[in-house]
Scaffold this active site. Structure first.
Site, PDB file in Angstrom:
ATOM      1  N   GLU A 112      29.327 -65.048 -30.517  1.00 23.76           N
ATOM      2  CA  GLU A 112      28.572 -64.810 -31.910  1.00 23.76           C
ATOM      3  C   GLU A 112      29.311 -63.969 -33.014  1.00 23.76           C
ATOM      4  O   GLU A 112      29.343 -64.303 -34.098  1.00 23.76           O
ATOM      5  CB  GLU A 112      27.136 -64.241 -31.701  1.00 23.76           C
ATOM      6  CG  GLU A 112      26.104 -64.859 -31.178  1.00 23.76           C
ATOM      7  CD  GLU A 112      25.742 -66.130 -32.054  1.00 23.76           C
ATOM      8  OE1 GLU A 112      25.765 -66.031 -33.240  1.00 23.76           O
ATOM      9  OE2 GLU A 112      25.587 -67.333 -31.514  1.00 23.76           O
TER      10      GLU A 112
ATOM     11  N   TYR B 134      21.173 -79.868 -42.258  1.00 28.43           N
ATOM     12  CA  TYR B 134      20.630 -79.865 -43.447  1.00 28.43           C
ATOM     13  C   TYR B 134      20.796 -81.309 -44.008  1.00 28.43           C
ATOM     14  O   TYR B 134      20.340 -81.721 -45.189  1.00 28.43           O
ATOM     15  CB  TYR B 134      21.513 -79.150 -44.682  1.00 28.43           C
ATOM     16  CG  TYR B 134      21.330 -77.692 -44.411  1.00 28.43           C
ATOM     17  CD1 TYR B 134      20.186 -76.880 -45.147  1.00 28.43           C
ATOM     18  CD2 TYR B 134      22.386 -76.943 -43.492  1.00 28.43           C
ATOM     19  CE1 TYR B 134      20.163 -75.644 -44.717  1.00 28.43           C
ATOM     20  CE2 TYR B 134      22.167 -75.394 -43.315  1.00 28.43           C
ATOM     21  CZ  TYR B 134      21.122 -74.993 -44.013  1.00 28.43           C
ATOM     22  OH  TYR B 134      20.956 -73.508 -43.521  1.00 28.43           O
ATOM     23  N   ASP B 135      20.971 -82.320 -43.090  1.00 27.82           N
ATOM     24  CA  ASP B 135      21.125 -83.709 -43.496  1.00 27.82           C
ATOM     25  C   ASP B 135      20.047 -84.255 -44.393  1.00 27.82           C
ATOM     26  O   ASP B 135      20.323 -85.129 -45.186  1.00 27.82           O
ATOM     27  CB  ASP B 135      21.475 -84.680 -42.500  1.00 27.82           C
ATOM     28  CG  ASP B 135      23.151 -84.334 -42.065  1.00 27.82           C
ATOM     29  OD1 ASP B 135      24.127 -84.188 -42.848  1.00 27.82           O
ATOM     30  OD2 ASP B 135      23.632 -84.641 -40.804  1.00 27.82           O
TER      31      ASP B 135
ATOM     32  N   LYS C   8      27.656 -81.987 -33.860  1.00 30.59           N
ATOM     33  CA  LYS C   8      28.964 -81.988 -34.221  1.00 30.59           C
ATOM     34  C   LYS C   8      29.837 -82.767 -33.087  1.00 30.59           C
ATOM     35  O   LYS C   8      30.460 -83.725 -33.462  1.00 30.59           O
ATOM     36  CB  LYS C   8      29.651 -80.744 -34.271  1.00 30.59           C
ATOM     37  CG  LYS C   8      29.224 -79.572 -35.279  1.00 30.59           C
ATOM     38  CD  LYS C   8      29.896 -78.475 -35.316  1.00 30.59           C
ATOM     39  CE  LYS C   8      29.652 -77.243 -36.240  1.00 30.59           C
ATOM     40  NZ  LYS C   8      30.300 -76.179 -35.976  1.00 30.59           N
TER      41      LYS C   8
ATOM     42  N   THR D 126      32.895 -76.636 -29.176  1.00 31.64           N
ATOM     43  CA  THR D 126      31.551 -76.148 -30.156  1.00 31.64           C
ATOM     44  C   THR D 126      30.594 -76.351 -28.972  1.00 31.64           C
ATOM     45  O   THR D 126      30.821 -77.091 -27.888  1.00 31.64           O
ATOM     46  CB  THR D 126      31.495 -77.762 -30.997  1.00 31.64           C
ATOM     47  OG1 THR D 126      30.342 -77.195 -31.718  1.00 31.64           O
ATOM     48  CG2 THR D 126      31.612 -79.000 -30.513  1.00 31.64           C
ATOM     49  N   ARG D 127      29.233 -75.782 -29.496  1.00 34.67           N
ATOM     50  CA  ARG D 127      28.316 -75.926 -28.623  1.00 34.67           C
ATOM     51  C   ARG D 127      27.065 -76.658 -29.326  1.00 34.67           C
ATOM     52  O   ARG D 127      25.985 -76.568 -29.144  1.00 34.67           O
ATOM     53  CB  ARG D 127      27.616 -74.390 -28.248  1.00 34.67           C
ATOM     54  CG  ARG D 127      28.838 -73.705 -27.319  1.00 34.67           C
ATOM     55  CD  ARG D 127      28.323 -72.481 -26.789  1.00 34.67           C
ATOM     56  NE  ARG D 127      29.216 -71.862 -25.820  1.00 34.67           N
ATOM     57  CZ  ARG D 127      29.851 -71.965 -24.753  1.00 34.67           C
ATOM     58  NH1 ARG D 127      29.538 -73.137 -24.115  1.00 34.67           N
ATOM     59  NH2 ARG D 127      30.744 -71.321 -24.206  1.00 34.67           N
ATOM     60  N   ASN D 128      27.468 -77.091 -30.468  1.00 37.28           N
ATOM     61  CA  ASN D 128      26.617 -77.891 -31.412  1.00 37.28           C
ATOM     62  C   ASN D 128      26.715 -79.538 -31.229  1.00 37.28           C
ATOM     63  O   ASN D 128      27.702 -79.976 -31.372  1.00 37.28           O
ATOM     64  CB  ASN D 128      26.864 -77.510 -32.920  1.00 37.28           C
ATOM     65  CG  ASN D 128      26.085 -78.269 -33.787  1.00 37.28           C
ATOM     66  OD1 ASN D 128      25.716 -79.497 -33.607  1.00 37.28           O
ATOM     67  ND2 ASN D 128      25.705 -77.724 -34.931  1.00 37.28           N
TER      68      ASN D 128
ATOM     69  N   ASP E  40      34.425 -74.820 -38.435  1.00 30.69           N
ATOM     70  CA  ASP E  40      33.409 -74.199 -38.932  1.00 30.69           C
ATOM     71  C   ASP E  40      32.926 -74.993 -40.294  1.00 30.69           C
ATOM     72  O   ASP E  40      33.860 -75.363 -40.768  1.00 30.69           O
ATOM     73  CB  ASP E  40      33.988 -72.840 -39.305  1.00 30.69           C
ATOM     74  CG  ASP E  40      32.407 -71.879 -39.373  1.00 30.69           C
ATOM     75  OD1 ASP E  40      31.750 -72.052 -38.731  1.00 30.69           O
ATOM     76  OD2 ASP E  40      32.585 -71.112 -40.736  1.00 30.69           O
TER      77      ASP E  40
HETATM   78  P1  ITT Z   1      29.761 -74.122 -32.988  1.00 31.94           P
HETATM   79  O1  ITT Z   1      30.133 -72.858 -33.780  1.00 31.94           O
HETATM   80  O2  ITT Z   1      29.310 -74.010 -31.619  1.00 31.94           O
HETATM   81  O3  ITT Z   1      30.652 -75.129 -33.288  1.00 31.94           O
HETATM   82  P2  ITT Z   1      27.654 -74.037 -35.008  1.00 31.94           P
HETATM   83  O4  ITT Z   1      26.134 -74.846 -34.923  1.00 31.94           O
HETATM   84  O5  ITT Z   1      27.157 -72.304 -34.587  1.00 31.94           O
HETATM   85  O6  ITT Z   1      28.342 -74.770 -33.617  1.00 31.94           O
HETATM   86  P3  ITT Z   1      28.587 -73.558 -37.337  1.00 31.94           P
HETATM   87  O7  ITT Z   1      28.535 -72.054 -37.274  1.00 31.94           O
HETATM   88  O8  ITT Z   1      29.889 -74.226 -38.076  1.00 31.94           O
HETATM   89  O9  ITT Z   1      28.275 -74.278 -35.928  1.00 31.94           O
HETATM   90  O10 ITT Z   1      27.395 -73.909 -38.391  1.00 31.94           O
HETATM   91  C1  ITT Z   1      27.112 -74.964 -38.938  1.00 31.94           C
HETATM   92  C2  ITT Z   1      25.791 -75.274 -39.697  1.00 31.94           C
HETATM   93  O11 ITT Z   1      26.200 -75.635 -40.866  1.00 31.94           O
HETATM   94  C3  ITT Z   1      25.170 -76.116 -38.915  1.00 31.94           C
HETATM   95  O12 ITT Z   1      24.294 -75.496 -37.930  1.00 31.94           O
HETATM   96  C4  ITT Z   1      24.118 -76.843 -39.917  1.00 31.94           C
HETATM   97  O13 ITT Z   1      23.109 -75.846 -40.356  1.00 31.94           O
HETATM   98  C5  ITT Z   1      25.318 -76.769 -41.271  1.00 31.94           C
HETATM   99  N1  ITT Z   1      25.934 -78.138 -41.156  1.00 31.94           N
HETATM  100  C6  ITT Z   1      27.342 -78.202 -41.093  1.00 31.94           C
HETATM  101  N2  ITT Z   1      27.585 -79.536 -40.857  1.00 31.94           N
HETATM  102  C7  ITT Z   1      26.640 -80.271 -41.197  1.00 31.94           C
HETATM  103  C8  ITT Z   1      26.440 -81.378 -41.314  1.00 31.94           C
HETATM  104  O14 ITT Z   1      27.197 -82.247 -41.108  1.00 31.94           O
HETATM  105  N3  ITT Z   1      25.151 -81.995 -41.714  1.00 31.94           N
HETATM  106  C9  ITT Z   1      23.977 -81.202 -41.998  1.00 31.94           C
HETATM  107  N4  ITT Z   1      24.302 -79.761 -41.703  1.00 31.94           N
HETATM  108  C10 ITT Z   1      25.614 -79.338 -41.186  1.00 31.94           C
END
Ligand code: ITT
Length: 214
Positions: free
Chosen positions: A42, A162-163, A12, A7-9, A73
């Site tokens: 992407e 969106y938390d 997470k 993941t790059r988030n 995801d």
């Molecule tokens: P990676 O693919 O690198 O893991 P990403 O940010 O692209 O990271 P996603 O495509 O899975 O990840 O998008 C997840 C989105 O959904 C995230 O950016 C939030 O906007 C929302 N989201 C997911 N889980 C959440 C949480 O626990 N709380 C709030 N928003 C959440």
């Protein structure tokens, strides 16, 4: 056992890392491994479902690194919007809005606009998370879900995405008002990652047993 986290988030990562503390699984991130971002990443999340996207990410980074890989995801599904934004949660607001306000704030503003005429009792929603694990000889997906209601204005400073708009009626707080540990107890991600963790630990225990018995 070394397990890479695809993941790059950063939100997470913060939530997943503590779930592997005190286990024999050592988590490494794409950053730790020096796996640079490529434009093709992407396109990995183009499937209509969370599980297929998670599996595509895990397989892609497994192929790139040769390491056991976990990817997830996740997203928000709002009933009044027929399940949107769903797997498109990160890219929900138009690009101009994201450039102006930043990703998370733009998405929250956009969601509030889409729901502006929707009364409280129709603002039900859930977060969903699919966690995929790809090992050299086996691949699995695990799911988790938490139900809530979309608030009319943001509340709380914690979490990400969106938390601040996601209200948990049973707890009387938004997920942005929970500590990291409290959010992991109830969240879609906490549930899915724990299921993946239990499966991995069981596999490790079996491997150790059969190595001992040989
Ligand atoms: P990676 O693919 O690198 O893991 P990403 O940010 O692209 O990271 P996603 O495509 O899975 O990840 O998008 C997840 C989105 O959904 C995230 O950016 C939030 O906007 C929302 N989201 C997911 N889980 C959440 C949480 O626990 N709380 C709030 N928003 C959440």
């Amino acid at each position: 056992m070394k397990l890479a986290l695809a993941t790059r988030n950063p939100g997470k990562l913060r939530e997943i890392e503590p779930l592997f503390r005190d286990t024999p699984v050592r988590l490494v991130t794409l950053n730790d491994l020096g796996v640079e971002r490529r434009p093709e990443e992407e396109r990995l999340e183009a499937h209509p479902g969370f599980a297929a996207n998670a599996m595509a990410k895990a397989r892609y980074f497994h192929d790139r690194t040769g390491l056991p890989m976990m990817a997830e995801d996740s997203g928000l599904c709002v009933d009044a919007l027929d399940g949107a934004p769903g797997p498109r949660s990160r890219r929900y607001a138009p690009p101009e809005m994201q450039a102006r306000y930043g990703e998370d704030r733009a998405n929250n503003l956009h969601l509030l606009r889409q729901l502006r005429n929707v009364p409280e009792h129709e603002r039900t929603a859930h977060f969903y998370c699919a966690v995929a694990v790809v090992l050299p000889d086996e691949a699995r997906v695990f799911g988790g879900r938490v139900d809530g209601v979309i608030l009319k204005e943001p509340l709380g400073e914690g979490g990400f995405g969106y938390d601040p708009l996601f209200w948990l009626p049973e707890r009387g707080v938004s997920t942005a008002q929970l500590t990291l540990a409290e959010k992991n107890e109830v969240s879609h991600r906490g549930q899915a990652v724990r299921a993946a963790r239990e499966w991995l630990l069981e596999r490790l225990a079996n491997e150790t047993r059969s190595a001992r018995d040989q």
